[in-house]
Write a protein that holds these residues in place. Structure first.
Motif, PDB file in Angstrom:
ATOM      1  N   ARG A 109      12.175  24.482  10.409  1.00 33.51           N
ATOM      2  CA  ARG A 109      11.410  25.085  11.430  1.00 33.51           C
ATOM      3  C   ARG A 109      10.573  26.432  10.894  1.00 33.51           C
ATOM      4  N   GLY A 110       9.494  25.653  10.996  1.00 38.68           N
ATOM      5  CA  GLY A 110       8.518  26.951  10.564  1.00 38.68           C
ATOM      6  C   GLY A 110       7.948  26.878   8.974  1.00 38.68           C
ATOM      7  N   ARG A 111       7.447  27.615   7.803  1.00 37.84           N
ATOM      8  CA  ARG A 111       6.763  27.749   6.883  1.00 37.84           C
ATOM      9  C   ARG A 111       7.051  28.360   5.578  1.00 37.84           C
ATOM     10  N   VAL A 112       8.623  28.937   5.444  1.00 35.28           N
ATOM     11  CA  VAL A 112       9.131  29.125   5.149  1.00 35.28           C
ATOM     12  C   VAL A 112       9.696  28.189   4.105  1.00 35.28           C
ATOM     13  N   PHE A 113       9.487  27.667   3.013  1.00 36.76           N
ATOM     14  CA  PHE A 113      10.361  27.385   2.333  1.00 36.76           C
ATOM     15  C   PHE A 113      10.986  27.238   1.275  1.00 36.76           C
ATOM     16  N   THR A 114      11.824  28.263   1.341  1.00 36.30           N
ATOM     17  CA  THR A 114      12.757  28.739   0.700  1.00 36.30           C
ATOM     18  C   THR A 114      14.574  28.373   1.163  1.00 36.30           C
ATOM     19  N   GLU A 115      14.483  27.957   2.113  1.00 30.69           N
ATOM     20  CA  GLU A 115      15.589  27.473   2.893  1.00 30.69           C
ATOM     21  C   GLU A 115      16.454  26.684   1.949  1.00 30.69           C
ATOM     22  N   ASN A 116      18.284  26.636   1.466  1.00 31.75           N
ATOM     23  CA  ASN A 116      18.473  25.663   1.752  1.00 31.75           C
ATOM     24  C   ASN A 116      19.035  24.292   2.606  1.00 31.75           C
ATOM     25  N   ASN A 117      18.663  23.524   2.857  1.00 32.21           N
ATOM     26  CA  ASN A 117      19.559  22.993   3.089  1.00 32.21           C
ATOM     27  C   ASN A 117      19.909  21.012   3.619  1.00 32.21           C
ATOM     28  N   GLN A 118      20.991  20.518   3.403  1.00 34.00           N
ATOM     29  CA  GLN A 118      21.170  19.599   2.605  1.00 34.00           C
ATOM     30  C   GLN A 118      21.027  18.003   4.624  1.00 34.00           C
ATOM     31  N   TYR A 119      20.819  18.543   5.071  1.00 33.70           N
ATOM     32  CA  TYR A 119      20.326  17.909   6.250  1.00 33.70           C
ATOM     33  C   TYR A 119      18.832  17.176   6.532  1.00 33.70           C
ATOM     34  N   LEU A 120      19.370  16.212   7.322  1.00 34.91           N
ATOM     35  CA  LEU A 120      18.155  15.231   8.239  1.00 34.91           C
ATOM     36  C   LEU A 120      18.095  15.658   9.473  1.00 34.91           C
ATOM     37  N   HIS A 121      17.700  15.186  10.927  1.00 35.11           N
ATOM     38  CA  HIS A 121      17.427  15.110  11.221  1.00 35.11           C
ATOM     39  C   HIS A 121      17.333  13.683  11.830  1.00 35.11           C
ATOM     40  N   VAL A 122      17.817  13.132  12.874  1.00 39.29           N
ATOM     41  CA  VAL A 122      17.770  11.670  12.763  1.00 39.29           C
ATOM     42  C   VAL A 122      17.719  11.060  14.088  1.00 39.29           C
ATOM     43  N   TRP A 123      17.120  10.347  14.955  1.00 38.02           N
ATOM     44  CA  TRP A 123      17.378  10.066  16.655  1.00 38.02           C
ATOM     45  C   TRP A 123      17.430   8.402  16.159  1.00 38.02           C
ATOM     46  N   ASP A 124      18.428   7.663  17.853  1.00 35.63           N
ATOM     47  CA  ASP A 124      17.069   6.433  17.097  1.00 35.63           C
ATOM     48  C   ASP A 124      16.400   6.008  19.008  1.00 35.63           C
ATOM     49  N   SER A 125      15.801   4.623  19.228  1.00 33.13           N
ATOM     50  CA  SER A 125      15.319   4.452  19.925  1.00 33.13           C
ATOM     51  C   SER A 125      14.534   3.079  19.689  1.00 33.13           C
ATOM     52  N   THR A 126      15.204   2.277  21.540  1.00 32.45           N
ATOM     53  CA  THR A 126      14.008   1.000  21.046  1.00 32.45           C
ATOM     54  C   THR A 126      12.869   0.688  21.440  1.00 32.45           C
ATOM     55  N   ASP A 127      12.529   1.679  21.774  1.00 35.65           N
ATOM     56  CA  ASP A 127      10.729   1.596  21.710  1.00 35.65           C
ATOM     57  C   ASP A 127       9.962   2.634  22.070  1.00 35.65           C
ATOM     58  N   LEU A 128      10.728   3.852  21.330  1.00 32.79           N
ATOM     59  CA  LEU A 128      10.173   5.501  20.612  1.00 32.79           C
ATOM     60  C   LEU A 128       9.314   6.070  22.204  1.00 32.79           C
ATOM     61  N   ARG A 129       9.772   4.990  23.456  1.00 32.20           N
ATOM     62  CA  ARG A 129       9.768   5.995  24.822  1.00 32.20           C
ATOM     63  C   ARG A 129      10.661   6.656  25.672  1.00 32.20           C
ATOM     64  N   SER A 130      12.015   6.430  24.261  1.00 26.14           N
ATOM     65  CA  SER A 130      12.943   7.509  24.711  1.00 26.14           C
ATOM     66  C   SER A 130      14.668   7.733  23.209  1.00 26.14           C
ATOM     67  N   PHE A 131      14.846   8.653  23.399  1.00 23.18           N
ATOM     68  CA  PHE A 131      15.031   8.709  21.740  1.00 23.18           C
ATOM     69  C   PHE A 131      16.470   8.700  21.838  1.00 23.18           C
ATOM     70  N   THR A 132      18.042   8.857  21.604  1.00 21.97           N
ATOM     71  CA  THR A 132      19.020   8.254  21.743  1.00 21.97           C
ATOM     72  C   THR A 132      19.307   8.926  20.602  1.00 21.97           C
TER      73      THR A 132
END
Length: 461
Positions: A109-132
């Motif tokens: 979140r934001g514009r500070v690029f010095t933070e270490n993070n080993q994760y990705l966000h993930v969502w599933d969607s059948t039609d991009l009308r909802s996200f589960t």
């Protein structure tokens, strides 16, 4: 021959993946929906120069031509992370082999690029009308970032590859393989050409894997290809590309027609132009042609996104679910990086981006003096309209007099330079048209000269 430690580790990792997915075998051929794509969806986050329009969430825009985009949901988020940093960058939308979608994004979140993070966000969607099924997946245990994911199907493995930017002492691309975007294999280096790299986008076309990326040494975008898609199997085949002061986040997309490709590049900073685009009839050749900015209109304030083909039914479903904007922007024909805006109550055209970015948003309403015409109401100053006064264009509050209503009404006609664009004739001084002169708006008679006609031609986007 006995197994080496490396072989044993690789087989053990594959076995763990099989166990995690219940031994399921994924489909080896894409859904039939892939062959019926007639439109496009663009996923992105937003930034503006003064940060007033920043939004570290998933936004969507749609297009029928893959060039001119209309934001959905009034350019508000369609889904927002609820864990990690509570923000995302670099969203990537992949249509999976079963025809549904998965969304991956940098957890930042934001514009500070010095933070270490080993994760990705993930969502599933059948039609991009909802996200589960929202989750975060851990890609590695290194003291580094996990940026700008891209994902693609590797038929020879019967798995998906997730490739992302990381640093293991050098800026490289890492890869993890997955069958379900829940459990991933151990990370390994995917591309390390001997110089630092950033922002891979990889598209599989037939049996060829095309990867476009940024070389951090010279700041240019390069294309590489591989016949297998295996780690460290890519060879560069293009010269470097760049427009503006800096560029990153290459985005490669094959046209839905099946003929031709486009390559997008995101400006390095929100204070510069937001996107540039190239086209080619042969993605395997070193022959990209820069598109004129009048040929395309990226989503408002969009940064580092991804483009995916969708069907006509999916396009209609997205519009029905999220809605198209209740406002428009007016792009100058001969200065296509500039948009009609108000500043200190004066109508003018300025190079985008600028703040407040809402100064360029207009509600096109039935003409105040004649409903067959149009009037332009400011979005951020409701009740104020573009009108001419002494032939100069101002943004003024309506006093509901007949004179004001007439001054604020225009007749929309085919563009004087390009009939697919628009020009606007004054309602009460009908020999004059809305045009810019030294970037300031006014109404003037328009002669036959090309320059005057271009000054009076605008694209509604």
């Amino acid at each position: 021959m006995p197994l080496s430690r490396r072989d044993f580790t690789r087989l053990a990792a594959m076995g763990a993946l099989t166990t995690a997915t219940g031994g399921a075998t994924l489909l080896g051929a894409p859904s039939a929906a892939l062959a019926a794509n007639t439109a496009y969806v663009f996923g992105y986050f937003k930034e503006t120069p003064n940060q007033s329009g920043d939004s570290y969430a998933l936004h969507l825009a749609v297009s029928t031509d893959g060039l001119n985009w209309r934001p959905l949901n009034q350019n508000n988020p369609v889904v927002t992370p609820t864990a990690g940093t509570l923000g995302l960058r670099d969203p990537f939308i992949l249509r999976k082999q079963d025809g549904t979608f998965v969304v991956l994004a940098t957890d930042l979140r934001g514009r500070v690029f010095t933070e270490n993070n080993q994760y990705l966000h993930v969502w599933d969607s059948t039609d991009l009308r909802s996200f589960t099924g929202y989750r975060r997946i851990r890609m590695h245990g290194l003291a580094t970032h996990t940026w700008a994911p891209t994902a693609f199907w590797v038929a020879s493995r019967n798995q998906y590859a997730i490739v992302y930017s990381a640093n293991n002492g050098a800026d490289v691309f890492m890869v993890n393989y997955t069958s379900d975007f829940r459990t991933v294999s151990a990370n390994q280096v995917y591309f390390s050409p001997g110089y630092p790299v950033l922002d891979a986008d990889i598209v599989v076309d037939g049996t060829t894997f095309y990867m476009y990326y940024k070389n951090l040494n010279d700041g240019l975008i390069y294309g590489a290809r591989s016949s297998s898609g295996n780690p460290n199997s890519y060879t560069n085949y293009t010269s470097g590309l760049r427009q503006g002061n800096a560029i990153e986040a290459p985005l490669l997309i094959k046209n839905n027609s099946g003929s031709g490709w486009r390559l997008w590049g995101d400006s390095f900073s929100p204070v510069n132009n937001d996107y540039y685009a190239w086209s080619t009839s042969n993605v395997g050749a070193n022959s990209w042609t820069l598109l004129n900015q009048r040929d395309y209109t990226p989503p408002l304030n969009a940064k580092h996104g991804s483009i995916t083909g969708i069907t006509a039914a999916e396009y209609d479903g997205l519009v029905a679910r999220w809605g198209l904007p209740g406002w428009v922007r007016l792009k100058s024909y001969n200065f296509p990086d500039r948009y009609v805006r108000h500043a200190n109550s004066i109508g003018r055209i300025d190079a985008y981006p600028f703040d407040p970015h809402e100064d360029q948003l207009w509600r096109m309403v039935p003409g105040l003096a004649d409903a067959a015409g149009v009037s332009f109401e400011s979005v951020n100053y409701p009740g104020r309209y573009l009108r001419h006064s002494g032939y100069a264009i101002r943004l003024d509050p309506s006093d509901n007099t007949a004179a004001f209503r007439a001054d604020a009404t225009f007749t929309q006609v085919a563009g004087l330079t390009d009939a697919s664009w628009s020009s606007f004739r004054s309602y009460n001084v009908p020999d004059r048209y809305l045009r810019h002169s030294n970037y300031v708006l006014r109404i003037d008679p328009i002669g036959t000269g090309a320059s005057d006609r271009q000054d009076a031609t605008f694209r509604i986007s």
